[in-house]
Design a protein around this motif. Structure first.
Motif, PDB file in Angstrom:
ATOM      1  N   THR A  30       0.843  -1.198   0.000  1.00 13.18           N
ATOM      2  CA  THR A  30       0.000   0.000   0.000  1.00 13.18           C
ATOM      3  C   THR A  30       0.877   1.246   0.000  1.00 13.18           C
ATOM      4  OG1 THR A  30      -1.748  -1.148   1.174  1.00 13.18           O
ATOM      5  CG2 THR A  30      -1.803   1.250   1.232  1.00 13.18           C
ATOM      6  N   ALA A  31       1.909   1.243   0.823  1.00 14.08           N
ATOM      7  CA  ALA A  31       2.813   2.389   0.887  1.00 14.08           C
ATOM      8  C   ALA A  31       3.544   2.569  -0.434  1.00 14.08           C
ATOM      9  CB  ALA A  31       3.804   2.213   2.034  1.00 14.08           C
ATOM     10  N   ALA A  32       3.996   1.469  -1.023  1.00 16.84           N
ATOM     11  CA  ALA A  32       4.686   1.557  -2.304  1.00 16.84           C
ATOM     12  C   ALA A  32       3.753   2.100  -3.379  1.00 16.84           C
ATOM     13  CB  ALA A  32       5.235   0.196  -2.705  1.00 16.84           C
ATOM     14  N   SER A  33       2.504   1.677  -3.349  1.00 14.94           N
ATOM     15  CA  SER A  33       1.519   2.149  -4.313  1.00 14.94           C
ATOM     16  C   SER A  33       1.294   3.651  -4.159  1.00 14.94           C
ATOM     17  CB  SER A  33       0.203   1.395  -4.130  1.00 14.94           C
ATOM     18  OG  SER A  33      -0.794   1.938  -4.959  1.00 14.94           O
ATOM     19  N   CYS A  34       1.195   4.117  -2.929  1.00 18.55           N
ATOM     20  CA  CYS A  34       0.999   5.541  -2.677  1.00 18.55           C
ATOM     21  C   CYS A  34       2.211   6.344  -3.140  1.00 18.55           C
ATOM     22  CB  CYS A  34       0.729   5.778  -1.196  1.00 18.55           C
ATOM     23  SG  CYS A  34       0.301   7.490  -0.828  1.00 18.55           S
ATOM     24  N   THR A  35       3.401   5.831  -2.865  1.00 21.61           N
ATOM     25  CA  THR A  35       4.623   6.500  -3.309  1.00 21.61           C
ATOM     26  C   THR A  35       4.657   6.569  -4.824  1.00 21.61           C
ATOM     27  OG1 THR A  35       5.850   5.805  -1.362  1.00 21.61           O
ATOM     28  CG2 THR A  35       7.152   6.370  -3.292  1.00 21.61           C
ATOM     29  N   GLN A  36       4.314   5.472  -5.480  1.00 29.28           N
ATOM     30  CA  GLN A  36       4.310   5.450  -6.941  1.00 29.28           C
ATOM     31  C   GLN A  36       3.299   6.440  -7.493  1.00 29.28           C
ATOM     32  OE1 GLN A  36       6.478   3.570  -8.982  1.00 29.28           O
ATOM     33  NE2 GLN A  36       5.687   5.071 -10.441  1.00 29.28           N
ATOM     34  N   GLN A  37       2.144   6.532  -6.863  1.00 28.49           N
ATOM     35  CA  GLN A  37       1.132   7.485  -7.319  1.00 28.49           C
ATOM     36  C   GLN A  37       1.606   8.924  -7.151  1.00 28.49           C
ATOM     37  OE1 GLN A  37      -2.641   6.543  -5.497  1.00 28.49           O
ATOM     38  NE2 GLN A  37      -2.561   4.438  -6.242  1.00 28.49           N
ATOM     39  N   ALA A  38       2.276   9.221  -6.053  1.00 29.32           N
ATOM     40  CA  ALA A  38       2.822  10.567  -5.848  1.00 29.32           C
ATOM     41  C   ALA A  38       3.886  10.866  -6.900  1.00 29.32           C
ATOM     42  CB  ALA A  38       3.399  10.704  -4.441  1.00 29.32           C
ATOM     43  N   PHE A  39       4.731   9.874  -7.184  1.00 31.02           N
ATOM     44  CA  PHE A  39       5.769  10.045  -8.205  1.00 31.02           C
ATOM     45  C   PHE A  39       5.131  10.278  -9.577  1.00 31.02           C
ATOM     46  CE2 PHE A  39       8.593   8.422 -11.483  1.00 31.02           C
ATOM     47  CZ  PHE A  39       9.769   9.099 -11.202  1.00 31.02           C
ATOM     48  N   ASP A  40       4.127   9.485  -9.908  1.00 30.05           N
ATOM     49  CA  ASP A  40       3.455   9.630 -11.202  1.00 30.05           C
ATOM     50  C   ASP A  40       2.767  10.988 -11.324  1.00 30.05           C
ATOM     51  OD1 ASP A  40       4.322   7.079 -11.848  1.00 30.05           O
ATOM     52  OD2 ASP A  40       2.378   6.130 -11.472  1.00 30.05           O
ATOM     53  N   LEU A  41       2.156  11.455 -10.240  1.00 30.52           N
ATOM     54  CA  LEU A  41       1.528  12.772 -10.254  1.00 30.52           C
ATOM     55  C   LEU A  41       2.580  13.850 -10.495  1.00 30.52           C
ATOM     56  CD1 LEU A  41      -0.830  14.732  -9.879  1.00 30.52           C
ATOM     57  CD2 LEU A  41      -0.444  14.576  -7.393  1.00 30.52           C
ATOM     58  N   ALA A  42       3.695  13.771  -9.782  1.00 29.49           N
ATOM     59  CA  ALA A  42       4.772  14.750  -9.964  1.00 29.49           C
ATOM     60  C   ALA A  42       5.269  14.737 -11.408  1.00 29.49           C
ATOM     61  CB  ALA A  42       5.915  14.458  -8.999  1.00 29.49           C
ATOM     62  N   THR A  43       5.423  13.549 -11.968  1.00 27.69           N
ATOM     63  CA  THR A  43       5.887  13.419 -13.356  1.00 27.69           C
ATOM     64  C   THR A  43       4.913  14.088 -14.319  1.00 27.69           C
ATOM     65  OG1 THR A  43       7.065  11.384 -12.823  1.00 27.69           O
ATOM     66  CG2 THR A  43       6.551  11.764 -15.144  1.00 27.69           C
ATOM     67  N   ALA A  44       3.624  13.838 -14.131  1.00 30.54           N
ATOM     68  CA  ALA A  44       2.627  14.467 -14.994  1.00 30.54           C
ATOM     69  C   ALA A  44       2.669  15.988 -14.863  1.00 30.54           C
ATOM     70  CB  ALA A  44       1.235  13.939 -14.649  1.00 30.54           C
ATOM     71  N   ALA A  57       7.951  20.127  -6.041  1.00 32.88           N
ATOM     72  CA  ALA A  57       7.761  20.004  -4.587  1.00 32.88           C
ATOM     73  C   ALA A  57       7.455  18.557  -4.202  1.00 32.88           C
ATOM     74  CB  ALA A  57       6.641  20.933  -4.117  1.00 32.88           C
ATOM     75  N   LEU A  58       6.642  17.877  -4.992  1.00 32.90           N
ATOM     76  CA  LEU A  58       6.349  16.471  -4.717  1.00 32.90           C
ATOM     77  C   LEU A  58       7.593  15.607  -4.856  1.00 32.90           C
ATOM     78  CD1 LEU A  58       2.910  16.056  -6.530  1.00 32.90           C
ATOM     79  CD2 LEU A  58       3.318  15.847  -4.075  1.00 32.90           C
ATOM     80  N   TYR A  59       8.331  15.795  -5.963  1.00 28.58           N
ATOM     81  CA  TYR A  59       9.586  15.056  -6.148  1.00 28.58           C
ATOM     82  C   TYR A  59      10.534  15.303  -4.977  1.00 28.58           C
ATOM     83  CZ  TYR A  59       9.049  13.984 -11.218  1.00 28.58           C
ATOM     84  OH  TYR A  59       8.667  13.508 -12.450  1.00 28.58           O
ATOM     85  N   THR A  60      10.658  16.563  -4.579  1.00 30.03           N
ATOM     86  CA  THR A  60      11.573  16.931  -3.504  1.00 30.03           C
ATOM     87  C   THR A  60      11.182  16.245  -2.208  1.00 30.03           C
ATOM     88  OG1 THR A  60      12.046  19.048  -4.569  1.00 30.03           O
ATOM     89  CG2 THR A  60      12.558  18.874  -2.221  1.00 30.03           C
ATOM     90  N   ASN A  61       9.902  16.229  -1.904  1.00 32.90           N
ATOM     91  CA  ASN A  61       9.453  15.561  -0.692  1.00 32.90           C
ATOM     92  C   ASN A  61       9.760  14.070  -0.751  1.00 32.90           C
ATOM     93  OD1 ASN A  61       7.624  14.149   1.219  1.00 32.90           O
ATOM     94  ND2 ASN A  61       7.016  16.234   1.686  1.00 32.90           N
ATOM     95  N   ALA A  71      12.913   9.832  -7.643  1.00 25.25           N
ATOM     96  CA  ALA A  71      12.628  11.257  -7.508  1.00 25.25           C
ATOM     97  C   ALA A  71      13.915  12.069  -7.666  1.00 25.25           C
ATOM     98  CB  ALA A  71      11.965  11.559  -6.167  1.00 25.25           C
ATOM     99  N   HIS A  72      15.042  11.530  -7.179  1.00 20.70           N
ATOM    100  CA  HIS A  72      16.329  12.213  -7.387  1.00 20.70           C
ATOM    101  C   HIS A  72      16.660  12.264  -8.875  1.00 20.70           C
ATOM    102  CE1 HIS A  72      17.713  12.986  -3.312  1.00 20.70           C
ATOM    103  NE2 HIS A  72      17.298  11.775  -2.967  1.00 20.70           N
ATOM    104  N   VAL A  73      16.416  11.172  -9.582  1.00 20.13           N
ATOM    105  CA  VAL A  73      16.676  11.148 -11.024  1.00 20.13           C
ATOM    106  C   VAL A  73      15.804  12.192 -11.723  1.00 20.13           C
ATOM    107  CG1 VAL A  73      16.634   9.766 -13.130  1.00 20.13           C
ATOM    108  CG2 VAL A  73      17.339   8.702 -10.967  1.00 20.13           C
ATOM    109  N   ALA A  74      14.536  12.203 -11.392  1.00 20.85           N
ATOM    110  CA  ALA A  74      13.613  13.144 -12.026  1.00 20.85           C
ATOM    111  C   ALA A  74      14.012  14.593 -11.739  1.00 20.85           C
ATOM    112  CB  ALA A  74      12.188  12.881 -11.556  1.00 20.85           C
TER     113      ALA A  74
END
Length: 135
Positions: A30-44, A57-61, A71-74
């Motif tokens: 569940t945590a990994a899924s939430c992290t992935q969703q935050a990453f995907d949102l930041a990417t979009a 800001a999302l990537y940085t967090n 997130a560091h790569v992005a």
């Protein structure tokens, strides 16, 4: 691919784009899924120029809380290339170095590309070092 941090903290994205972490009471998936969703949102937000500052800001967090090496790569790509933000090559390269320290394949590729072609005012071309990143 993003993973949760070792403490099992769950990133929570609020409607205003801010984030906080809380203890994951469900499961690591569940945590990994939430992290992935935050990453995907930041990417979009960043790569589609919807709201680049919020995406950064999302990537940085994610990067600062240790939830997502990608997130560091992005952030590295975003700042080196100036993708919908002001170019800050030094800041971007610092993020790519962190990703490489964590054995990120994408981080090695991006750093290798930067070394191969150089980054104006921040990094000299170095084909030998670039090929070491690709090895």
């Amino acid at each position: 691919r993003c993973t949760t941090n070792v403490e099992g903290l769950l990133p929570v994205v609020l409607p205003d784009g801010s984030m906080y972490t809380r203890k994951d009471t469900a499961s690591a998936s569940t945590a990994a899924s939430c992290t992935q969703q935050a990453f995907d949102l930041a990417t979009a937000l960043v790569f589609n120029d919807i709201d680049a500052p919020r995406g950064v800001a999302l990537y940085t967090n994610l990067a600062e809380t240790g939830n997502c090496i990608d997130a560091h790569v992005a952030l590295g790509i975003t700042f080196v290339e100036g993708l919908n933000v002001s170019t800050d090559a030094q800041r971007g390269l610092a993020h790519l170095r962190i990703a490489c320290q964590h054995a990120s394949a994408q981080g090695y590729y991006e750093m290798g590309t930067a070394l191969y072609s150089g980054v104006e005012g921040a990094l000299e071309e170095d084909e030998r070092a670039a090929f070491q990143m690709f090895a």
